[in-house]
Design a protein around this motif. Structure first.
Motif, PDB file in Angstrom:
ATOM      1  N   MET A  88      -6.934  25.617  32.956  1.00  0.00           N
ATOM      2  CA  MET A  88      -5.788  24.740  33.025  1.00  0.00           C
ATOM      3  C   MET A  88      -4.547  25.610  33.233  1.00  0.00           C
ATOM      4  SD  MET A  88      -4.512  21.904  30.213  1.00  0.00           S
ATOM      5  CE  MET A  88      -5.825  20.756  30.461  1.00  0.00           C
ATOM      6  N   ASP A  89      -3.723  25.215  34.186  1.00  0.00           N
ATOM      7  CA  ASP A  89      -2.511  25.991  34.465  1.00  0.00           C
ATOM      8  C   ASP A  89      -1.385  25.598  33.504  1.00  0.00           C
ATOM      9  OD1 ASP A  89      -0.663  23.902  35.932  1.00  0.00           O
ATOM     10  OD2 ASP A  89      -2.696  23.649  36.734  1.00  0.00           O
ATOM     11  N   MET A  90      -0.348  26.416  33.468  1.00  0.00           N
ATOM     12  CA  MET A  90       0.759  26.216  32.520  1.00  0.00           C
ATOM     13  C   MET A  90       1.473  24.885  32.749  1.00  0.00           C
ATOM     14  SD  MET A  90       2.260  27.161  29.866  1.00  0.00           S
ATOM     15  CE  MET A  90       1.681  28.796  29.597  1.00  0.00           C
ATOM     16  N   ALA A  91       1.624  24.464  33.990  1.00  0.00           N
ATOM     17  CA  ALA A  91       2.293  23.190  34.268  1.00  0.00           C
ATOM     18  C   ALA A  91       1.503  22.032  33.655  1.00  0.00           C
ATOM     19  CB  ALA A  91       2.457  22.991  35.773  1.00  0.00           C
TER      20      ALA A  91
ATOM     21  N   VAL B  23      -0.505  22.219  31.039  1.00  0.00           N
ATOM     22  CA  VAL B  23      -0.355  22.320  29.586  1.00  0.00           C
ATOM     23  C   VAL B  23       0.980  21.727  29.162  1.00  0.00           C
ATOM     24  CG1 VAL B  23      -0.097  23.927  27.646  1.00  0.00           C
ATOM     25  CG2 VAL B  23      -1.885  24.310  29.370  1.00  0.00           C
ATOM     26  N   LEU B  24       2.036  22.021  29.884  1.00  0.00           N
ATOM     27  CA  LEU B  24       3.357  21.495  29.543  1.00  0.00           C
ATOM     28  C   LEU B  24       3.408  19.975  29.699  1.00  0.00           C
ATOM     29  CD1 LEU B  24       5.630  24.252  31.114  1.00  0.00           C
ATOM     30  CD2 LEU B  24       5.107  23.879  28.690  1.00  0.00           C
ATOM     31  N   ARG B  25       2.771  19.432  30.736  1.00  0.00           N
ATOM     32  CA  ARG B  25       2.713  17.973  30.899  1.00  0.00           C
ATOM     33  C   ARG B  25       1.943  17.338  29.750  1.00  0.00           C
ATOM     34  NH1 ARG B  25       1.691  19.243  36.261  1.00  0.00           N
ATOM     35  NH2 ARG B  25      -0.483  18.620  36.069  1.00  0.00           N
ATOM     36  N   LEU B  26       0.845  17.977  29.335  1.00  0.00           N
ATOM     37  CA  LEU B  26       0.064  17.468  28.205  1.00  0.00           C
ATOM     38  C   LEU B  26       0.900  17.466  26.930  1.00  0.00           C
ATOM     39  CD1 LEU B  26      -2.557  16.519  26.867  1.00  0.00           C
ATOM     40  CD2 LEU B  26      -3.211  18.925  26.652  1.00  0.00           C
TER      41      LEU B  26
ATOM     42  N   LEU C 220       1.926  14.305  24.555  1.00  0.00           N
ATOM     43  CA  LEU C 220       1.578  14.250  23.133  1.00  0.00           C
ATOM     44  C   LEU C 220       2.801  14.080  22.243  1.00  0.00           C
ATOM     45  CD1 LEU C 220      -1.230  16.953  22.980  1.00  0.00           C
ATOM     46  CD2 LEU C 220      -1.496  14.466  22.927  1.00  0.00           C
ATOM     47  N   GLU C 221       3.964  14.470  22.735  1.00  0.00           N
ATOM     48  CA  GLU C 221       5.196  14.323  21.960  1.00  0.00           C
ATOM     49  C   GLU C 221       5.855  12.959  22.160  1.00  0.00           C
ATOM     50  OE1 GLU C 221       7.487  17.668  23.288  1.00  0.00           O
ATOM     51  OE2 GLU C 221       6.563  19.011  21.843  1.00  0.00           O
TER      52      GLU C 221
END
Length: 64
Positions: free
Chosen positions: A1-4, A6-9, A13-14
């Motif tokens: 999984m790329d950083m983008a 992970v940030l979208r996930l 979640l927030e």
């Protein structure tokens, strides 16, 4: 999984949906699926921003 991704996930979640949570039916469906051989070794993850309270009757059903 790329950083983008992970940030979208993490953004998702927030998020606040303010709809309340009913964990009984989703948990029941997950547990039923675990009886299928291809799902038998799967984990169940419930994510909530609040304390999760399962109905007493549902908890007793899990123990049977």
């Amino acid at each position: 999984m790329d950083m983008a991704s992970v940030l979208r996930l993490l953004d998702f979640l927030e998020a606040l949906f303010n709809g309340g949570s009913d964990f009984n039916e989703p948990l029941r469906r997950c547990l039923n699926r675990l009886t299928d051989a291809k799902w038998a070794n799967s984990d169940i993850l419930l994510v909530s921003g609040k304390v999760v309270w399962l109905l007493k009757a549902f908890c007793l059903e899990l123990c049977m």
